[in-house]
Structure formats: C-alpha cells, structure tokens
Design an enzyme around this catalytic site. Sequence first.
Site, PDB file in Angstrom:
ATOM      1  N   CYS A 195       0.236   2.653  -4.881  1.00 45.24           N
ATOM      2  CA  CYS A 195      -0.525   3.862  -5.307  1.00 45.24           C
ATOM      3  C   CYS A 195       0.198   5.129  -4.694  1.00 45.24           C
ATOM      4  O   CYS A 195       1.195   5.012  -3.907  1.00 45.24           O
ATOM      5  CB  CYS A 195      -2.048   3.750  -4.394  1.00 45.24           C
ATOM      6  SG  CYS A 195      -3.145   2.565  -4.778  1.00 45.24           S
ATOM      7  N   HIS A 228       0.957  -1.150  -0.027  1.00 46.84           N
ATOM      8  CA  HIS A 228       0.069   0.002  -0.088  1.00 46.84           C
ATOM      9  C   HIS A 228       0.728   1.179   0.147  1.00 46.84           C
ATOM     10  O   HIS A 228       1.950   1.295   0.501  1.00 46.84           O
ATOM     11  CB  HIS A 228      -0.893  -0.043   1.424  1.00 46.84           C
ATOM     12  CG  HIS A 228      -2.257  -0.811   1.108  1.00 46.84           C
ATOM     13  ND1 HIS A 228      -3.093  -0.240  -0.015  1.00 46.84           N
ATOM     14  CD2 HIS A 228      -2.643  -1.856   1.806  1.00 46.84           C
ATOM     15  CE1 HIS A 228      -4.137  -1.457   0.206  1.00 46.84           C
ATOM     16  NE2 HIS A 228      -3.730  -2.274   1.083  1.00 46.84           N
TER      17      HIS A 228
END
Length: 433
Positions: free
Chosen positions: A278, A222
């Site tokens: 991301c 993440h």
Amino acid sequence: MYPGRAKPTYNNQQAQQAQSQVGYQTGYSNAQPQQQYYTAPQQQNVSGSSMSFQHQFYPPPNQSPPQYNTGQYARPAAPPPGQQNYRNDIQQNHASGTVNGPSGYQQPQAMYKPPSQVQHTGPNNQVAYQYSQCTGRRKALLIGINYFGSANELRGCINDSHNMFNFLTQRYGYKAEDIVMLNDDTTDPVRVPTKANMLRAMQWLVKDARPNDALFFHYSGHGGQTEDLDGDEEDGMDDVIYPVDFQMAGHIVDDDMHAIMVSPLQPGVRLTALFDSCHSGTVLDLPYTYSTKGVIKEPNMWKDVGSSGLQAAMAYATGNTTSLVSSLGNVFTTITKSNNNVDRERVKQIKFSPADVIMFSGSKDNQTSADATENGQNTGAMSWAFLTVLSKQPQQSYLSLLQNMRAELSSKYTQKPQLSCSHEIDTNLQFLL
C-alpha cells in the site's frame, strides 16, 4: 531447496550453515543480526496448490500495521494462476519466443533497445545518466512478509517471493546463488525479514555493482505513510514499509531506501524495483513518474531551479558530498516560498541519479494494494499482474508493460500500478530485466 526454506537453526546462536546456503556465497554477511526478537517457533505443515512446505509461525509484533482509510486490509478474490500453470506458461513462452500477448494486450510500438552511450538532461544538457544493457551480473533481493498471527496477517506475500524466484531463474537467467530471500516462515536468523536484516540485504544488493549489471528488488508486504521531513513528497507524507519486527525496530522510510539502494549506484547500473504494498507510489523517491500515455506526469523539476540546483544535482550524481551540502544550502534558500513552505517539486531535483533505476509500484501514494487468493494459491495482486503480463508476452516496452499490468488489474481492483524512474526515459524502449 528454495532460499528461505533452510533447516530450522534459530536458537539464539550464530547460524552454523549460512555460508553454504543459497544467496550467501557472494559477499552477503553471515554475522548474527544485531537485534533478535524471536525464539525457535513451532512448525506447522501447510500445503499449497502444487507444493508443500513448512511455515514457522513467529510470535506477532505487539501491534499490527496501521489501519488504512478503507478499513481492514482487503483480500478480494482474484485470478492468480496455480503454480503449475504459471510454470508452464513461462516454459512455453520461453521456448517459443512468443512476442505478441493476448489480443487485448497493448503491443509495443517501435520498441528498441536502450542506447549504450551516455545520455544528457537538465539545463543545457549538463546532467548525465546512462542506461544499463543488463548484460553483466544479475543479483536479486526478494522480501515477502505474511505477519503470521497479527491482526492484519497477509497470505500471499511469501508465495510472491517464491513465484518471483522461479520467474527470475527460469525466464531471465538469474542464478540461485545470487538471490537472497527474506521471509517470515524461516527459522534461519539471517533470513528473517527484521529491519536489521532488510537494511543489510539492501546494502548487499547494490554492493560492488558495475555498469550493465542488473539488480532486482521485490517487496511484498505491508506499506504505510509517515510525516515527510525533507519536503520531497507532494502529499506531505513519506512512504514506508514494515519489517516483521517494526513495532520494536520501527519501519523503513523511503528516504532511507533511496539512500541505500539508489544513491550509491554508478551510471549504467540497472536497479528494477517492484513494490507490492500500500501507499507505494513514490516509495523509492524517484523524481520522474510516467502516465500510461508515456509522458511525465510531474512538472519538469529542472525548470527555474537555477545554478544552485544544477550544482546540487551534479554533486549528488558524482558523489561530491562537500559540494552537495554547500549547493543544497543555496537550493533551500532559493526555493523556500514566502509562507515558509518548501517547493517540493524543486526539492525533488536532489533525488536525480545517473544510474538506471526503474520502479513499478502496486498503487498510488493514497491507495491500498490487494492481497488475493484462489484455489489455495495466495498472491499479491501487483506481483501476480507483473508475472502474468511478462509470462504471456515476454518482450515489452516500459509503456506496454505498464498499460498491460493496469489492464490485468482494472476489472477487479481500483489500485493503479505506477512507473517511476531515476531519470527521464523513452517509454518505448524495451524493458530489460
């Protein structure tokens, strides 16, 4: 046994066998991590498409990584190959010396090796940097975090790190003993991707690096953003990555990763970084970003900086802390606009490095990256594209590699891989790893 698949030893005591495990024989500290949050988890057998190993499920953090603008972290269908097919592709290309990829691929134009002599840039060519020939020692740090049990659990990140391990050792000659893997399916306390372990492993990666060494960093997990405090981000947000214990220990900010993995490097040392997360477009804070046409997307950061900016850049490049602090004071005085906002483009000049640092990221700062799956083989889309393109066509220029990765992803994803560098590069140079 792959790194990270050690026998369960996590019982809140110092690991007894760390010294004999892969990646820890070359100066990597075996001391017990300062922060411990997990106890020995239950084991559960999980079978993949061509391999079977044990996932050790950790109690999830108290809170999941933040939700992104598009809602839940996407897991669209994708065409990652099976493990066996992937290995066969590598062996066939390696054996045949294939240069040309599929007919739809961009072929390198006038590709040539990087020059060995010192290069110059900046006003009057006073700032020096040097390419790496990648003929020295090779080291790699591979981090894959699935965040087992959390609301935003991922499925392909650990596979990404194992696929990357296979690729580096089979195709590029990296030695297993010079690779450290941090995954959250292990019970070895020094291999759990906590913040303390990740920062320590980053320091190990760059320690004692010499000109022409090749270092490789891969992160699959993440990513997110937080408020920018030093004025180096155009969107006002710093990029961050999330350790497995981020809720208790916090995230890792791009400024810190730059300070640990980029700033200490000598001229001629190569660091190749691949971020499959991301909001990762500028996650290493490298000052130059290139378009798929091979030109710099950002305005020239040296323009109108003046003598104070040049002195700061040279002090940064040579490690002169006293001169750097003095020069930066003048820089910030000079570049502060009438509305008291910092000119971020000029602040970026302090991020210049004389080393040879290249970063491929899975998306722009404002984009998310996809976690993909097919036939039980889960993978990050960016990691899959990187491995696919280089296994199909091993000899690539920087430009053709960027173009072909984008082509692989364009039909299924909106994310656009980015190429960033610590110095200006000729994108027609051969990509070395």
